[in-house]
Design a protein around this motif. Structure first.
Motif, PDB file in Angstrom:
ATOM      1  N   PHE A 129      30.646  24.224 -39.044  1.00  0.00           N
ATOM      2  CA  PHE A 129      31.238  25.640 -38.837  1.00  0.00           C
ATOM      3  C   PHE A 129      31.911  25.676 -37.360  1.00  0.00           C
ATOM      4  N   VAL A 130      31.000  25.134 -36.264  1.00  0.00           N
ATOM      5  CA  VAL A 130      31.491  25.229 -34.980  1.00  0.00           C
ATOM      6  C   VAL A 130      32.404  24.119 -34.635  1.00  0.00           C
ATOM      7  N   GLN A 131      32.153  22.878 -35.278  1.00  0.00           N
ATOM      8  CA  GLN A 131      33.202  21.776 -34.915  1.00  0.00           C
ATOM      9  C   GLN A 131      34.453  21.966 -35.751  1.00  0.00           C
ATOM     10  N   GLN A 132      34.297  22.142 -36.986  1.00  0.00           N
ATOM     11  CA  GLN A 132      35.389  22.109 -37.833  1.00  0.00           C
ATOM     12  C   GLN A 132      36.317  23.309 -38.081  1.00  0.00           C
ATOM     13  N   PHE A 133      35.897  24.558 -37.755  1.00  0.00           N
ATOM     14  CA  PHE A 133      36.529  25.680 -37.770  1.00  0.00           C
ATOM     15  C   PHE A 133      36.568  26.506 -36.507  1.00  0.00           C
ATOM     16  N   SER A 134      35.440  26.971 -36.069  1.00  0.00           N
ATOM     17  CA  SER A 134      35.368  27.975 -34.882  1.00  0.00           C
ATOM     18  C   SER A 134      36.312  27.285 -33.632  1.00  0.00           C
ATOM     19  N   LEU A 135      35.868  26.077 -33.109  1.00  0.00           N
ATOM     20  CA  LEU A 135      36.504  25.684 -31.954  1.00  0.00           C
ATOM     21  C   LEU A 135      38.119  25.626 -32.243  1.00  0.00           C
ATOM     22  N   PRO A 136      38.418  24.645 -33.455  1.00  0.00           N
ATOM     23  CA  PRO A 136      39.647  24.437 -33.732  1.00  0.00           C
ATOM     24  C   PRO A 136      40.750  25.759 -33.574  1.00  0.00           C
ATOM     25  N   ASN A 137      40.258  26.783 -34.345  1.00  0.00           N
ATOM     26  CA  ASN A 137      40.686  28.236 -34.589  1.00  0.00           C
ATOM     27  C   ASN A 137      40.712  28.745 -33.082  1.00  0.00           C
ATOM     28  N   PHE A 138      39.816  28.620 -32.429  1.00  0.00           N
ATOM     29  CA  PHE A 138      40.012  29.353 -30.941  1.00  0.00           C
ATOM     30  C   PHE A 138      41.020  28.843 -30.370  1.00  0.00           C
ATOM     31  N   TYR A 139      40.866  27.361 -30.210  1.00  0.00           N
ATOM     32  CA  TYR A 139      41.967  26.595 -29.403  1.00  0.00           C
ATOM     33  C   TYR A 139      43.205  26.682 -29.852  1.00  0.00           C
ATOM     34  N   PHE A 140      43.498  27.094 -31.330  1.00  0.00           N
ATOM     35  CA  PHE A 140      44.849  27.054 -31.953  1.00  0.00           C
ATOM     36  C   PHE A 140      45.299  28.482 -31.174  1.00  0.00           C
ATOM     37  N   HIS A 141      44.532  29.563 -31.235  1.00  0.00           N
ATOM     38  CA  HIS A 141      45.061  30.756 -30.865  1.00  0.00           C
ATOM     39  C   HIS A 141      45.309  30.842 -29.261  1.00  0.00           C
ATOM     40  N   ALA A 142      44.453  29.993 -28.543  1.00  0.00           N
ATOM     41  CA  ALA A 142      44.613  30.011 -27.141  1.00  0.00           C
ATOM     42  C   ALA A 142      45.930  29.276 -26.816  1.00  0.00           C
ATOM     43  N   VAL A 143      46.226  27.965 -27.150  1.00  0.00           N
ATOM     44  CA  VAL A 143      47.426  27.116 -27.240  1.00  0.00           C
ATOM     45  C   VAL A 143      48.801  28.025 -27.740  1.00  0.00           C
ATOM     46  N   THR A 144      48.412  28.815 -28.768  1.00  0.00           N
ATOM     47  CA  THR A 144      49.772  29.642 -29.153  1.00  0.00           C
ATOM     48  C   THR A 144      49.957  30.684 -28.133  1.00  0.00           C
ATOM     49  N   ALA A 145      48.947  31.384 -27.783  1.00  0.00           N
ATOM     50  CA  ALA A 145      49.423  32.286 -26.894  1.00  0.00           C
ATOM     51  C   ALA A 145      50.001  31.849 -25.398  1.00  0.00           C
ATOM     52  N   TYR A 146      49.282  30.686 -24.897  1.00  0.00           N
ATOM     53  CA  TYR A 146      49.944  30.097 -24.018  1.00  0.00           C
ATOM     54  C   TYR A 146      51.543  29.543 -24.163  1.00  0.00           C
TER      55      TYR A 146
END
Length: 170
Positions: A129-146
């Motif tokens: 969950f951490v490696q396949q979903f939570s971290l990628p999802n978090f960074y997806f939104h961070a990169v998109t906001a940026y």
């Protein structure tokens, strides 16, 4: 390294860059003489969330992760008003909560299976969950906001995303 160490501190650190992005967004709006709300509600594409909603996902992601890894109910969804003050306040509150957490609170997290609310009846082992979903999802939104800010002419660069690095003399 446990699940806390590979996730929560890193997410909090990236959340800590949002005020930097907001400072630069405000400076751009002031210089170009437009309402900052234009940037806060900007999107990369019509079917993608706007900047404020991307930051909201960045705030909720690590808070949810921290709770489910500790066997607690995830926090309820909430909307962030599209204002600089509201974004700053929500990011600061999230970071305060995240930075107060300690690795010991996550003992046994690896054994949990985390249910996926968007796939009823399915879940992931906590590490997955951490490696396949939570971290990628978090960074997806961070990169998109940026990227929304960058796309709209805000002078953000890679150092604004990465945060200060802990350089050492060789």
């Amino acid at each position: 390294m446990n699940l806390f160490d590979i996730s929560i501190p890193h997410m909090s650190r990236t959340l800590g860059q949002v005020p930097v992005w907001l400072d630069k967004a405000q400076a751009t709006a002031d210089l170009r003489k437009f309402d900052i709300g234009v940037l806060l509600t900007a999107r990369l594409t019509p079917d993608q969330w706007h900047f404020t909603r991307q930051v909201q996902a960045m705030v909720l992601g690590p808070l949810r992760l921290a709770n489910v890894l500790r066997g607690q109910a995830p926090p309820d969804n909430f909307d962030i008003e599209p204002t600089v003050a509201a974004l700053r306040a929500n990011v600061a509150q999230a970071r305060e909560k995240l930075d107060a957490l300690r690795g010991e609170e996550f003992a046994g997290a690896e054994a949990r299976v985390i249910p996926l609310p968007f796939l009823p009846g399915k879940g992931l082992q906590a590490g997955d969950f951490v490696q396949q979903f939570s971290l990628p999802n978090f960074y997806f939104h961070a990169v998109t906001a940026y990227s929304i800010l960058r796309h709209n002419g805000v002078d953000v660069g890679k150092p604004d995303f990465l945060a200060p690095l802990a350089f050492r003399d060789l």
